[in-house]
Enzyme design. Sequence first.
Site, PDB file in Angstrom:
ATOM      1  N   ASN A   7       0.835  -1.203   0.000  1.00  0.00           N
ATOM      2  CA  ASN A   7       0.000   0.000   0.000  1.00  0.00           C
ATOM      3  C   ASN A   7       0.869   1.252   0.000  1.00  0.00           C
ATOM      4  OD1 ASN A   7       0.596  -0.848   2.676  1.00  0.00           O
ATOM      5  ND2 ASN A   7      -1.134   0.269   3.527  1.00  0.00           N
ATOM      6  N   ASN A  16      -1.298   8.515   0.881  1.00  0.00           N
ATOM      7  CA  ASN A  16      -1.125   9.866   0.375  1.00  0.00           C
ATOM      8  C   ASN A  16      -1.702  10.846   1.387  1.00  0.00           C
ATOM      9  OD1 ASN A  16      -1.901  12.333  -1.415  1.00  0.00           O
ATOM     10  ND2 ASN A  16      -0.635  11.065  -2.715  1.00  0.00           N
ATOM     11  N   ALA A  17      -1.090  12.034   1.474  1.00  0.00           N
ATOM     12  CA  ALA A  17      -1.585  13.060   2.397  1.00  0.00           C
ATOM     13  C   ALA A  17      -3.034  13.415   2.079  1.00  0.00           C
ATOM     14  CB  ALA A  17      -0.705  14.299   2.324  1.00  0.00           C
ATOM     15  N   TYR A  68      -5.908  11.649   1.668  1.00  0.00           N
ATOM     16  CA  TYR A  68      -6.145  10.244   2.032  1.00  0.00           C
ATOM     17  C   TYR A  68      -6.799   9.360   0.964  1.00  0.00           C
ATOM     18  CZ  TYR A  68      -5.144  11.914   6.813  1.00  0.00           C
ATOM     19  OH  TYR A  68      -4.580  12.481   7.915  1.00  0.00           O
ATOM     20  N   GLU A 125      -3.053  -4.716  -3.179  1.00  0.00           N
ATOM     21  CA  GLU A 125      -3.527  -5.608  -4.244  1.00  0.00           C
ATOM     22  C   GLU A 125      -3.506  -4.896  -5.588  1.00  0.00           C
ATOM     23  OE1 GLU A 125      -4.887  -4.925  -1.351  1.00  0.00           O
ATOM     24  OE2 GLU A 125      -6.121  -6.561  -0.582  1.00  0.00           O
ATOM     25  N   CYS A 135     -10.089  -5.351   0.369  1.00  0.00           N
ATOM     26  CA  CYS A 135     -11.210  -4.425   0.517  1.00  0.00           C
ATOM     27  C   CYS A 135     -12.165  -4.595  -0.670  1.00  0.00           C
ATOM     28  CB  CYS A 135     -10.697  -2.983   0.602  1.00  0.00           C
ATOM     29  SG  CYS A 135     -10.188  -2.287  -0.984  1.00  0.00           S
ATOM     30  N   CYS A 141     -10.792  -3.672  -4.094  1.00  0.00           N
ATOM     31  CA  CYS A 141      -9.768  -4.623  -4.567  1.00  0.00           C
ATOM     32  C   CYS A 141     -10.411  -5.948  -4.988  1.00  0.00           C
ATOM     33  CB  CYS A 141      -8.712  -4.843  -3.502  1.00  0.00           C
ATOM     34  SG  CYS A 141      -7.615  -3.408  -3.367  1.00  0.00           S
TER      35      CYS A 141
HETATM   36  N1  THU Z   1      -5.311  -1.703   2.491  1.00  0.00           N
HETATM   37  C1  THU Z   1      -4.778  -2.462   1.484  1.00  0.00           C
HETATM   38  O1  THU Z   1      -3.680  -2.181   0.978  1.00  0.00           O
HETATM   39  N2  THU Z   1      -5.484  -3.520   1.048  1.00  0.00           N
HETATM   40  C2  THU Z   1      -6.681  -3.921   1.563  1.00  0.00           C
HETATM   41  O2  THU Z   1      -7.303  -4.824   1.028  1.00  0.00           O
HETATM   42  C3  THU Z   1      -7.193  -3.296   2.779  1.00  0.00           C
HETATM   43  C4  THU Z   1      -6.600  -1.980   3.101  1.00  0.00           C
HETATM   44  C5  THU Z   1      -4.571  -0.533   2.957  1.00  0.00           C
HETATM   45  C6  THU Z   1      -5.197   0.776   2.589  1.00  0.00           C
HETATM   46  C7  THU Z   1      -4.612   1.697   3.637  1.00  0.00           C
HETATM   47  O3  THU Z   1      -3.349   2.136   3.184  1.00  0.00           O
HETATM   48  C8  THU Z   1      -4.415   0.804   4.837  1.00  0.00           C
HETATM   49  O4  THU Z   1      -4.481  -0.535   4.364  1.00  0.00           O
HETATM   50  C9  THU Z   1      -5.444   0.994   5.933  1.00  0.00           C
HETATM   51  O5  THU Z   1      -6.722   0.924   5.407  1.00  0.00           O
END
Ligand code: THU
Length: 141
Positions: free
Chosen positions: A50, A53-54, A56, A63, A94, A97
Site C-alpha cells: 500500500n 497519500n496526504a 487520504y 492488491e 477491501c 480490490c
Molecule cells: N489496504 C490495502 O492495501 N489492502 C486492503 O485490502 C485493505 C486496506 C490498505 C489501505 C490503507 O493504506 C491501509 O491498508 C489501511 O486501510
Amino acid sequence: MTLPPLSAPEKQALVQAARLVREKAYAPYSRFLVGAAVLDEHGRIHAGCNVENAAYPEGLCAEAGALGAMVANGGRRARAVVVVGTGGTWITPCGGCRQKLREFCDGDTPIFSANEHELGPTYTLQQLLPESFGPEHLRKP
Ligand code: THU
C-alpha cells in the site's frame, strides 16, 4: 483458460513475496502495512504494497499495486493471491480490490490471507465477491 493448480513451493514463495513487500509499504497515516502478491499464468510472482497519500483517498492498496505490476509485466491471469496485513490479524481484500481482482481471477482462484508469521484462511474470489460483475457482461451475445 485452465490454469495448473498451485504447488506447495509456489504457495510458499507467494507468501514470502507478500511478506517482504509489506515491509516496503508507505503507510505513514494508518501505520497499517499491507503486502500482496499475485502468481500469474506464466508462474511469475508480482508484488505490491500500500502507498498512502496526504490526500487520504488517493492512497493505493497493495492488491492494486500487485495487479498493476502483473499487467505491466505481461501477465493477464492470476492463479493465486496472498494478502498480508499488520498486527497478527487476517485481512481480506477491501471491496474495491475484490472487484479489481475479479478482472484477472477465476471464481475458484484461491486468495490466501496471511499475517507476518502464519497462513490464515483461504477464500475463493467467488466467496469474496459473489454475484459479481465482470468482463463477460460487456461482451455482446
Ligand atoms: N489496504 C490495502 O492495501 N489492502 C486492503 O485490502 C485493505 C486496506 C490498505 C489501505 C490503507 O493504506 C491501509 O491498508 C489501511 O486501510
